[in-house]
Design a protein around this motif. Structure first.
Motif, PDB file in Angstrom:
ATOM      1  N   LYS A 375       0.839  -1.201   0.000  1.00 53.35           N
ATOM      2  CA  LYS A 375       0.000   0.000   0.000  1.00 53.35           C
ATOM      3  C   LYS A 375       0.871   1.247   0.000  1.00 53.35           C
ATOM      4  O   LYS A 375       1.882   1.302   0.709  1.00 53.35           O
ATOM      5  CB  LYS A 375      -0.880   0.035   1.257  1.00 53.35           C
ATOM      6  CG  LYS A 375      -1.808  -1.147   1.416  1.00 53.35           C
ATOM      7  CD  LYS A 375      -2.573  -1.024   2.739  1.00 53.35           C
ATOM      8  CE  LYS A 375      -3.492  -2.207   2.961  1.00 53.35           C
ATOM      9  NZ  LYS A 375      -4.216  -2.084   4.253  1.00 53.35           N
ATOM     10  N   GLU A 379      -2.560   7.018   0.112  1.00 54.81           N
ATOM     11  CA  GLU A 379      -3.734   6.845  -0.739  1.00 54.81           C
ATOM     12  C   GLU A 379      -4.901   6.345   0.112  1.00 54.81           C
ATOM     13  O   GLU A 379      -4.723   5.829   1.215  1.00 54.81           O
ATOM     14  CB  GLU A 379      -3.446   5.838  -1.856  1.00 54.81           C
ATOM     15  CG  GLU A 379      -2.516   6.368  -2.930  1.00 54.81           C
ATOM     16  CD  GLU A 379      -3.185   7.367  -3.861  1.00 54.81           C
ATOM     17  OE1 GLU A 379      -4.419   7.535  -3.772  1.00 54.81           O
ATOM     18  OE2 GLU A 379      -2.478   7.998  -4.652  1.00 54.81           O
ATOM     19  N   SER A 380      -6.120   6.483  -0.407  1.00 55.54           N
ATOM     20  CA  SER A 380      -7.305   5.969   0.275  1.00 55.54           C
ATOM     21  C   SER A 380      -8.255   5.418  -0.768  1.00 55.54           C
ATOM     22  O   SER A 380      -8.014   5.526  -1.971  1.00 55.54           O
ATOM     23  CB  SER A 380      -7.988   7.081   1.082  1.00 55.54           C
ATOM     24  OG  SER A 380      -8.382   8.146   0.229  1.00 55.54           O
ATOM     25  N   TYR A 383      -7.197   2.576  -3.597  1.00 54.56           N
ATOM     26  CA  TYR A 383      -6.447   2.863  -4.814  1.00 54.56           C
ATOM     27  C   TYR A 383      -4.945   2.679  -4.582  1.00 54.56           C
ATOM     28  O   TYR A 383      -4.432   2.846  -3.484  1.00 54.56           O
ATOM     29  CB  TYR A 383      -6.715   4.294  -5.287  1.00 54.56           C
ATOM     30  CG  TYR A 383      -8.128   4.499  -5.769  1.00 54.56           C
ATOM     31  CD1 TYR A 383      -8.534   4.028  -7.016  1.00 54.56           C
ATOM     32  CD2 TYR A 383      -9.072   5.144  -4.973  1.00 54.56           C
ATOM     33  CE1 TYR A 383      -9.840   4.215  -7.456  1.00 54.56           C
ATOM     34  CE2 TYR A 383     -10.373   5.333  -5.400  1.00 54.56           C
ATOM     35  CZ  TYR A 383     -10.752   4.866  -6.645  1.00 54.56           C
ATOM     36  OH  TYR A 383     -12.048   5.035  -7.080  1.00 54.56           O
ATOM     37  N   GLY A 384      -4.236   2.346  -5.653  1.00 57.55           N
ATOM     38  CA  GLY A 384      -2.783   2.295  -5.618  1.00 57.55           C
ATOM     39  C   GLY A 384      -2.199   1.096  -4.917  1.00 57.55           C
ATOM     40  O   GLY A 384      -1.010   1.079  -4.614  1.00 57.55           O
TER      41      GLY A 384
END
Length: 490
Positions: A375, A379-380, A383-384
């Motif tokens: 992770k 980001e939240s 996503y990503g």
């Protein structure tokens, strides 16, 4: 268990919230399982249709940025509730309050003496590379040294049913409106179940939030004017902004509705003339709050807002700069925060986490990308991420390059066997993975308020671990059932 809907239900290899590994209802859910199973497929379909109609008539929506035209979608809701016995929830609630107290102590320290760095507990380089640390906030002292007044911490359960904190959301945590609206829909769909069970309430959240916001007012001798600051109708959480303002009787404003006068106070433009605002529950990110201090091109904020806050003439919740703790690298240190600031042992565990900024941990991550979840730090919305077991070789190589280029920006965690909960599908009930976002409200000189349960998010796609509504997830009502009564019944 009775009823065709339950026929063959099983969730092998996972902890199921309602049915145990032998196919039996868990003690707190036995009465509920029996009552729902007795309804029959046609009746269940009618109840689901009734829920869909209620959601549309109540206007419960969310927006996905990637949609062409950003069209509002009806809130995806599964009618079968997620049940947690009160005896299991109480220690979790205490652990959440403990965690948020330590996070607030950390934020207050970071913008003041930075004792935790001087004492070698928290690495200076993590702060130095933080994208959410705001130098403009150094030296500020919000009331009670509380920076994160509202926190949404995401919880998961592993294969043994043990709760873990997956992440903390301290900038502009969203979802509480859906928690309350889910309950209203459930009451419409299953009124008889609420007569038969003692279920913890969730509709007290708006009043608890309003009390906490009012306690921050710089004018304690009068009834404060509270406003909810929204980026506007195109924000994905605009439904919630409207809902919160309406529930609290607060003004819903955009940045252009406000101005800061020469007295360093904030005013709202109204048809009756300027009205002073005492407390702002802001749903706008730091960098867009004040174009005089942060992004000069921001059209969402109000010039002079930070000046008024620093002067103590308006309270902002959450306080600017609170996002320094809303970082997945910082998350890894929260157990140490609890020990350092509170002198206590954590009662809720983190998910085991590897920090790619550490050489040995980075090498472990790079060697095991096929089995880990990677992770980015800030980001939240799901996503990503890289979900190793479901990734391609090309995707893993891409993430290896990202990690090597910016190791501070990545963490890795094991692929958890997330718990499941029965979810209504066309063929009956099927297990789907869930998480839980409780909300914690902090105020000066008062115990933290922890919601009775929270927003249960469910991965509606079979086998999926992604619960975010923006990526195909949905939600359930969360019942904290009093298991001091037989079968949780009244």
């Amino acid at each position: 268990m009775s009823g065709d809907a339950w026929r063959g239900y099983q969730s092998p290899g996972f902890f199921d919230e309602m049915i145990d590994e032998l196919g039996r209802p868990r003690p707190a859910t036995a009465a509920l399982v029996g009552r729902i199973g007795a309804l029959g497929a046609d009746e269940l379909a009618e109840r689901r249709a009734a829920a869909d109609l209620a959601i549309k008539s109540m206007g419960i929506t969310f927006t996905v940025y990637s949609d062409a035209g950003m069209i509002d979608r009806a809130w995806p809701f599964d009618i079968l509730p997620r049940v947690i016995p009160a005896s299991e929830w109480q220690p979790v609630a205490r652990g959440l309050a403990q965690r948020v107290a330590a996070l607030n102590a950390f934020i207050a320290d970071i913008y003041a003496e930075q004792r935790i760095i001087a004492d070698g507990v928290f690495p200076a380089e993590v702060l130095a590379q933080s994208v959410n640390f705001r130098p403009e906030c150094v030296g500020m002292r919000p009331p009670g040294d509380i920076w994160a007044h509202i926190c949404g911490s995401d919880l998961v359960r592993d294969g043994e049913g043990r709760f873990y904190v997956l992440e903390d959301n301290l900038r502009v945590p969203s979802g509480v409106s859906y928690m309350v609206e889910n309950r209203l829909v459930s009451k419409r769909v299953f009124p008889e179940l609420f007569e038969a069970h003692v279920i913890g309430p969730v509709d007290d959240y708006p009043s608890e939030l309003l009390d906490a916001l009012a306690a921050l007012s710089p004018r304690p001798d009068i009834t404060p004017n509270v406003a909810v600051l929204t980026p506007g109708v195109y924000n994905s959480a605009f439904f919630e902004h409207v809902w919160l303002a309406g529930q609290m009787g607060a003004e819903l404003v955009q940045g252009t509705d406000l101005f800061v006068d020469d007295d360093d106070c904030v005013y709202a433009r109204t048809i009756y003339g300027p009205q002073r605002i005492d407390v702002i529950y802001r749903r706008v990110d730091d960098l867009f709050l004040d174009p005089d201090v942060f992004r000069a091109d921001s059209m969402l904020g109000t010039p002079g807002l930070m000046r008024a806050w620093r002067a103590g003439n308006v309270a902002l919740a959450n306080a600017p700069g609170a996002g320094v703790a809303d970082d997945k690298v910082v998350y890894a240190f929260v157990p140490e925060f609890i020990r350092y600031y509170l002198g206590e042992e954590p009662t809720l565990d983190n998910v085991p986490t590897w920090l790619c900024m550490k050489d040995d941990e980075r090498e472990h991550v790079l060697a095991n990308l096929d089995s880990l979840v990677v992770k980015p730090a800030n980001e939240s919305g799901g996503y990503g991420m890289l979900i190793g077991p479901r990734s391609s070789g090309e995707e893993r190589e891409h993430f290896a390059e990202l990690i090597r280029a910016n190791p501070r920006n990545y963490i890795a965690q094991p692929t958890l066997a997330l718990s499941t909960a029965p979810t209504l599908v066309d063929t009956g009930f099927a297990p789907r993975h869930v998480d839980l976002r409780p909300f914690i409200v902090s105020r000066p000189e008062a115990p933290a308020y922890v919601t009775m349960g929270g927003l249960t998010r469910v991965a509606l796609r079979e086998g999926s671990l992604v619960v975010n509504s923006s990526q195909g997830g949905g939600s359930k009502d969360t019942w904290i059932i009093d298991d001091t009564q037989p079968n949780g019944s009244a």
